[in-house]
Every structure is written in structure tokens, then in C-alpha cells.
Design a protein around this motif. Sequence first.
Motif, PDB file in Angstrom:
ATOM      1  N   GLN A 444      -4.222  -3.758 -16.254  1.00 45.50           N
ATOM      2  CA  GLN A 444      -4.373  -3.336 -17.641  1.00 45.50           C
ATOM      3  C   GLN A 444      -5.107  -2.004 -17.761  1.00 45.50           C
ATOM      4  N   SER A 445      -5.649  -1.497 -16.670  1.00 46.86           N
ATOM      5  CA  SER A 445      -6.361  -0.223 -16.685  1.00 46.86           C
ATOM      6  C   SER A 445      -5.427   0.897 -16.222  1.00 46.86           C
ATOM      7  N   LYS A 446      -5.927   2.125 -16.330  1.00 45.66           N
ATOM      8  CA  LYS A 446      -5.169   3.294 -15.870  1.00 45.66           C
ATOM      9  C   LYS A 446      -5.493   3.662 -14.430  1.00 45.66           C
ATOM     10  N   LEU A 447      -6.319   2.865 -13.782  1.00 41.58           N
ATOM     11  CA  LEU A 447      -6.786   3.220 -12.447  1.00 41.58           C
ATOM     12  C   LEU A 447      -5.849   2.790 -11.337  1.00 41.58           C
ATOM     13  N   VAL A 448      -4.865   1.948 -11.640  1.00 38.38           N
ATOM     14  CA  VAL A 448      -3.992   1.418 -10.590  1.00 38.38           C
ATOM     15  C   VAL A 448      -2.853   2.395 -10.313  1.00 38.38           C
ATOM     16  N   PRO A 449      -2.334   2.419  -9.086  1.00 42.68           N
ATOM     17  CA  PRO A 449      -1.223   3.319  -8.754  1.00 42.68           C
ATOM     18  C   PRO A 449       0.126   2.834  -9.258  1.00 42.68           C
ATOM     19  N   GLY A 450       0.165   1.675  -9.874  1.00 46.03           N
ATOM     20  CA  GLY A 450       1.403   1.091 -10.383  1.00 46.03           C
ATOM     21  C   GLY A 450       1.104  -0.324 -10.841  1.00 46.03           C
ATOM     22  N   THR A 451       1.929  -1.255 -10.404  1.00 51.20           N
ATOM     23  CA  THR A 451       1.702  -2.670 -10.723  1.00 51.20           C
ATOM     24  C   THR A 451       1.300  -3.397  -9.444  1.00 51.20           C
ATOM     25  N   LEU A 452       0.067  -3.899  -9.418  1.00 51.13           N
ATOM     26  CA  LEU A 452      -0.441  -4.609  -8.242  1.00 51.13           C
ATOM     27  C   LEU A 452       0.022  -6.046  -8.257  1.00 51.13           C
ATOM     28  N   ARG A 453       0.279  -6.587  -7.055  1.00 52.56           N
ATOM     29  CA  ARG A 453       0.651  -7.992  -6.910  1.00 52.56           C
ATOM     30  C   ARG A 453      -0.307  -8.648  -5.929  1.00 52.56           C
ATOM     31  N   LEU A 454      -0.180  -9.964  -5.777  1.00 55.23           N
ATOM     32  CA  LEU A 454      -1.072 -10.700  -4.892  1.00 55.23           C
ATOM     33  C   LEU A 454      -0.916 -10.237  -3.445  1.00 55.23           C
ATOM     34  N   PRO A 455      -1.985 -10.345  -2.639  1.00 47.39           N
ATOM     35  CA  PRO A 455      -1.929  -9.880  -1.243  1.00 47.39           C
ATOM     36  C   PRO A 455      -0.796 -10.548  -0.473  1.00 47.39           C
ATOM     37  N   GLN A 456      -0.224  -9.780   0.439  1.00 45.96           N
ATOM     38  CA  GLN A 456       0.912 -10.245   1.229  1.00 45.96           C
ATOM     39  C   GLN A 456       0.518 -10.255   2.704  1.00 45.96           C
ATOM     40  N   PRO A 457       0.626 -11.430   3.377  1.00 43.19           N
ATOM     41  CA  PRO A 457       0.318 -11.476   4.814  1.00 43.19           C
ATOM     42  C   PRO A 457       1.448 -10.874   5.635  1.00 43.19           C
ATOM     43  N   SER A 458       1.114 -10.463   6.841  1.00 43.29           N
ATOM     44  CA  SER A 458       2.094  -9.781   7.690  1.00 43.29           C
ATOM     45  C   SER A 458       2.951 -10.733   8.494  1.00 43.29           C
ATOM     46  N   GLY A 459       2.455 -11.949   8.771  1.00 44.49           N
ATOM     47  CA  GLY A 459       3.179 -12.854   9.645  1.00 44.49           C
ATOM     48  C   GLY A 459       2.802 -12.594  11.094  1.00 44.49           C
ATOM     49  N   VAL A 460       3.777 -12.734  11.987  1.00 42.89           N
ATOM     50  CA  VAL A 460       3.491 -12.581  13.414  1.00 42.89           C
ATOM     51  C   VAL A 460       3.212 -11.123  13.757  1.00 42.89           C
ATOM     52  N   THR A 461       4.009 -10.210  13.231  1.00 38.29           N
ATOM     53  CA  THR A 461       3.864  -8.787  13.534  1.00 38.29           C
ATOM     54  C   THR A 461       2.985  -8.126  12.483  1.00 38.29           C
ATOM     55  N   PRO A 462       1.910  -7.472  12.877  1.00 39.93           N
ATOM     56  CA  PRO A 462       1.017  -6.856  11.883  1.00 39.93           C
ATOM     57  C   PRO A 462       1.670  -5.640  11.223  1.00 39.93           C
ATOM     58  N   PHE A 463       1.149  -5.290  10.052  1.00 41.00           N
ATOM     59  CA  PHE A 463       1.594  -4.067   9.381  1.00 41.00           C
ATOM     60  C   PHE A 463       0.994  -2.857  10.096  1.00 41.00           C
ATOM     61  N   ARG A 464       1.799  -1.815  10.210  1.00 44.02           N
ATOM     62  CA  ARG A 464       1.318  -0.570  10.821  1.00 44.02           C
ATOM     63  C   ARG A 464       1.711   0.617   9.944  1.00 44.02           C
ATOM     64  N   ILE A 465       0.851   1.610   9.930  1.00 43.62           N
ATOM     65  CA  ILE A 465       1.136   2.836   9.176  1.00 43.62           C
ATOM     66  C   ILE A 465       2.215   3.618   9.911  1.00 43.62           C
ATOM     67  N   LYS A 466       3.329   3.881   9.230  1.00 44.93           N
ATOM     68  CA  LYS A 466       4.472   4.523   9.871  1.00 44.93           C
ATOM     69  C   LYS A 466       4.656   5.979   9.453  1.00 44.93           C
ATOM     70  N   THR A 467       4.425   6.287   8.187  1.00 44.09           N
ATOM     71  CA  THR A 467       4.666   7.645   7.715  1.00 44.09           C
ATOM     72  C   THR A 467       3.433   8.167   6.998  1.00 44.09           C
ATOM     73  N   LEU A 468       3.188   9.489   7.136  1.00 44.26           N
ATOM     74  CA  LEU A 468       2.055  10.156   6.520  1.00 44.26           C
ATOM     75  C   LEU A 468       2.531  11.380   5.765  1.00 44.26           C
ATOM     76  N   ALA A 469       1.890  11.651   4.636  1.00 50.49           N
ATOM     77  CA  ALA A 469       2.133  12.910   3.924  1.00 50.49           C
ATOM     78  C   ALA A 469       1.213  13.956   4.553  1.00 50.49           C
ATOM     79  N   THR A 470       1.635  14.507   5.695  1.00 51.72           N
ATOM     80  CA  THR A 470       0.770  15.376   6.484  1.00 51.72           C
ATOM     81  C   THR A 470       0.565  16.748   5.862  1.00 51.72           C
ATOM     82  N   ARG A 471       1.329  17.056   4.809  1.00 49.40           N
ATOM     83  CA  ARG A 471       1.095  18.339   4.148  1.00 49.40           C
ATOM     84  C   ARG A 471      -0.115  18.312   3.223  1.00 49.40           C
ATOM     85  N   THR A 472      -0.616  17.124   2.955  1.00 53.24           N
ATOM     86  CA  THR A 472      -1.818  17.024   2.147  1.00 53.24           C
ATOM     87  C   THR A 472      -3.030  17.309   3.028  1.00 53.24           C
ATOM     88  N   GLU A 473      -4.079  17.898   2.420  1.00 55.18           N
ATOM     89  CA  GLU A 473      -5.261  18.251   3.183  1.00 55.18           C
ATOM     90  C   GLU A 473      -5.996  16.998   3.665  1.00 55.18           C
TER      91      GLU A 473
END
Length: 686
Positions: A444-473
Motif C-alpha cells: 500500500q506504500s510507494k516504497l515497493v518496487p512493484g507488488t510483493l508476494r510471500l517468500p518463495q523457497p528454492s527447493g533442491v537447487t538454490p537461487f543464484r544471481i545470473k545477470t547484473l546491470a553492470t553499467r550502473t555505478e
Amino acid sequence: MNFIQTGFLIGSATVAIPLIIHLLNRWQVRRVELGTMRFLNEVIRDGAQRRRIRRWLLLLTRMALVALLACLFARPFLPGRSQRDGDHLQIVLIDRSASMGMPGNSGRVIDDALTAAADGVAEYGEGATVLWAWFDGQVEPLPASTTRPTVPRALDGDTNYQAAVEWARDRIGAFPESLAEVMIVTDLQQSGLAMAPSASESLGFSDNVPVRIVDVGRAAANNLAITQFAPLQTRLDTKTASRFGATLFNFGNLPQEEVPMVVSASNGTRQVRLKKSISVPSGQAEDVQFDLGNLDAGLWQVTASIDVADDLAADNRRLTAVQVAQPLNLLVIDGGAAEDGSNSASYYLAAALGRQSSPPSSIEGDAARESAPPSRFAVEVLFLEDQSMSSLDGHQYPLVVVSDAGALSAQLIADLESYVSGGGRLLVFAGDAVDTATLDAWNQSKLVPGTLRLPQPSGVTPFRIKTLATRTEMLSPFADPQHGDLTRLAFRKLLPVSVADQTKVLARFDGDRPAMTRQPVGQGSVVWFLSSADSSWSNWTTNPLYLPLVQQMAGDLLNLTGEGPIRFRRIGEPLDFERPSRLVVTQAALNPASPPIAEPVFEHAGFEQQPHALYVINGSSRESDPTRMEASALANHFGLNLADATNRPQSQSVATRKPNELWPWLAAAACVLLIGEFALANRTVS
């Protein structure tokens, strides 16, 4: 024969229309035998042959008329060539670099240059087209109506002969039918070739264009220059002495004895000055240091200057800036209690934000602690179970860090929204305390990046960061995996979000799930890391990348990443911010025969304060070297054809392409065919 509008030739396919109509009319004829008509057969048989011929002529006439109309719209022409007297074009390029400010025969060297250029233009009389332009690091063309330019007062730029030659080449290309000559008026400073590593063949300068190089430089020059000036520490605080180092070089043939040198620093309210006397032998450099002591917190503009009567005054002053700051106050909000210790969600965050990177391994013990840079942040942790939060002040806390998004109440989220809207910065980490009620308050606030949902577990394979916006400082240091491979981090849970349009995704987990986001809110900004800040959802707190990543997120929100609040530029470099008072027009928007308008650049040395940073502008130290070269060396470097009495354009004929269009003849033929079609149609009976 060629065509100007070849697309209209497609219309010639319509010649089939008269043929189709003709055949259809034949098929519609129905033969009926009448006994009373048999006496007319002989008369009809006699005229049948003539009618058949007229019908075929009518068909051909109509088909030719349609084809002629299609050809008429395509505008055919016969290419030809004609001879005429060539127009004279003179391109005058006058050097306005800093070295042209040396004393000359009639004032400064640039005054002599303008006189020599005016005399050269007068040789052509009033019939020639003259294009005037100044050049230093770039070329600044003057209006076409210019008859004699006004000498600029400030000369700060660096010499770049390649920019001048390329501009002249492009101008000649815009006047292909003119008899062109280029005149370059300069002091033939050798350092101007340092910006021109290209081979002469790559410039594509025509061998048929004579180039006059007018030398107005001095045979010898005496110059003492400050070639370098910078702080000796990359970061200062109020407890560290501010020391600056300068390098002086004597380009003259005589030694300089006891030259007064002054370093002054100002933060707007206080000024510090220190003076020394420096002696520099001929052709040598001398390094000198200045200790200004402990400076107050703030942004300091520092100037080094020498009081010497040499030939080039532009390099007797050099600028720098330094930020003296106490650690910035950061507020970390933790939903637990202080007694939780290392089990609290804020434990790792407070430790990472309150520390700097380790000093080099070659420095040990007390020396390592003394050489380590001062901490950028002073971290204060607010435990919500122990105390309530008072009103947030953006001046007291420029950054607020939420260690667990689920531990905040709706009222506290509303307070944070007001804080960010007023210009504050907010860094939010998801955590174990996230539930439906908390998500509703955030959504209900303006602070969220969109619509948040309940936490999601990864299962057997963990989540990994795959892509980066490397042009940002913020994430650019992690673009090279050798410096920090974020894909090695493993997460067991994440906070899903449907990203809003105004939100920028800085990093993504596998499956294109957002991992880090940033969005503006009012005058402030919010960054979300969509996993936990502690070890509850991952083991990344024990990874060496935890500290630099957290430091980068906080530092980027406070404008401490990249170049930071102080940015150093050279004269002639393009502006990287918009200057409303200046109109920029691109070459494509101009008439090809008109000189292009120069792109906006830093034109003069000095300090320029912008809302996001302080710009420190200096000239290049190359311009301090008065070493000269011969005109033939400049011509040979770029493959130029030096002008003399034999190759200067006087009165020649120019062969030009002249298209002879055929549309008047085709229009006349169409009229004749149209009259013929009317005549045949009236005399032809189906």
C-alpha cells in the motif's frame, strides 16, 4: 537513360488494363444471323478489315499512353556534363590553444594569427566563399557572415591538429564543385600531434587541395608550468592532515630560482593558504608537497599557483578538490532486541557498513591500521523491541537500512515513505519475518518496487544471481568475475515481486526473478535486495563478497560510488550534464553546405558546481611544452599538399554533372497520344 523516381516505374504494369478491357469487349459480342441482313454482308465485309486495324491501333495507343504516364512520373533524364568557372572556397582555421596566448609582435600570438589570416583572405577578393573557424581541442566554426573574427580573451585549450584537418576535409566534401584551399594559422606546437596517431591515409584528405600553413609562433619560449597537482590521500577526515603534491617543470633554457608558489584551499566559509619558494633547473622537474593541516568537514576547492613572469600564463595555475568528511550517520532498523547479539538480523549489516576493505597485505600491525582509510559510515542500530523510532531527519540520517522488511509496522512504513519522499535514501532487505499482513502494508506504500508476494523457497537447487546491470555505478565493480563473482552466492529463499514500470532491476536470479531493484520515490530513492541480510535465507554473510556488495549498495545511494561528488575533467572534453543556456544542433539538422555547430565541451579552467557533483576543470600539461616543428612535418604527418605559387587555385574550369530531364518531351508525346486516342475512339465501332 536514368530515372529520378524509379518507384513510379511499377505503374507501367497498368498497360495491361487496356488489353484486358479490349479482350473483354470482344467476348461480349454475340453473333446473331438475321435473314434481312444478308444483303448488307457485302457492305459490312468491305469495312471489317479497316475497323479491325483501327481497333488494334486504338489498343496500342491506349497502352502507350499508360506506359508514357508511368514513365513521366518516374522523371527520366540523360546524364551529361557541362563546363563552368569554379567557385573559390577558402577554409581558414586559426589556432586558439593556450600557447597562442604568448607575447607576439602586436600583442599576443593570436593577434598576429588573425592579422595573417585576414591578409590571406584578402588575396582572393570578394568573390570567394570564406569559412572561418577556431580550433584547439575541437573546432568551433564561425557564422557564414563572418568577415573578421573577434579575438577570444581566454585561451585555455589544447592543440589538436587532427580535429582541424578532419573538419576542413568534411567542409570540402560539402562543396564538391568549388576550387578549395585550406589555410591553417598556428604556432606549430609539436604537442598538437600527440592527439593525432592516425595514419595520413585514413583521413582521406584530397591531394588536389592546397594547404597553406602560416607560422606565427615564437622561435623560443620561456615557460615554467605546474604539470600536476593532487591530494596525496584519496579520502580525508577531520583528524587527518591534508597534504597535496605538485610537480613543476621548467621548459625554458634558463633556471628558475626562488619562484613563489601558493596553495590555497576554500570551503566557502574558511580559507587556508600556504606559500613556498621553489627553484627548478632548466629542462627538469621538481616535486613539492604542501601540508595544510586538519581541515573542517566539507568540500574544499584547492588552487596551486606560481608567481612567475614567463611566456605562458595559462599553466601557472592548477586546480583540484578534496572532500573532508566525518563518517556519514546511517540508521539500521532491526525488529529484534539488542540482546539477540549475532542472531539479530542487523548483526552482519552493521559489521559490514562500519568497516572498510582490509589494507594491503604487505602492511602489518600498527602501520596497517594507520594506513587504512577512515570509515565512511557511522552505524547506529535501532532495535524496535527495545525502543521506538522518533521522527526521521534526512540531515541526521542520509541513509536508513531496513534489515528485515517483515519486522516493520504499517505506521513505521508510512514514516519511511515520508522520509524518502523528502529526499532520504532507503535500503531494504527481505527477511524471515515477512508475512501477509506486512506485505499488505508494504504494497500500500510507494516504497515497493512493484507488488510483493510471500517468500518463495528454492527447493533442491538454490537461487543464484545470473545477470547484473553492470553499467550502473553500483554493480560495475562486479562486472569482472575476477574481481567478484556474484553468481557464486546461493540463496534458499527470495521475495517475489511483479516489477512496476518505474522500477529498474539491477540484478536478477535465475528464472528472470528480480534480485535487486531501485526506484525513485519523491526526491529520494529506494533499493531493495530481495533476500535476507543475514544467514536465515543464505550463507552469503560468510562470503568475502558480502562486505563489498553491502558497501556498494549503501555508497551508491549516497553518491559515493563511481566518480563521487568530485569529478575531474580536461578542457575540451564533452559536457556530461545538460547546460540549458546552450543550444546544441547536430550536423544532420543543418544544411550540408553550412558549418556544423560544435558540441558543448568544457571550455575554460575552473570549478563548476552542479547539483550532483563539483567539476574540476584543468588544461592538459601537453600544452605547456613550447617545442615547435616545421610546417613540412605537419603536412607530411597528415599527407597534406602544401600550397605554393604553382598549385594555388586561380581561375579554372570545373566539370559538373548536369542531368537533362526528358519530362517535357514525354508530356508533349502524351498530349499527342491523347488526341490520337480521341480521334480513333470516335471512328472505331465495336
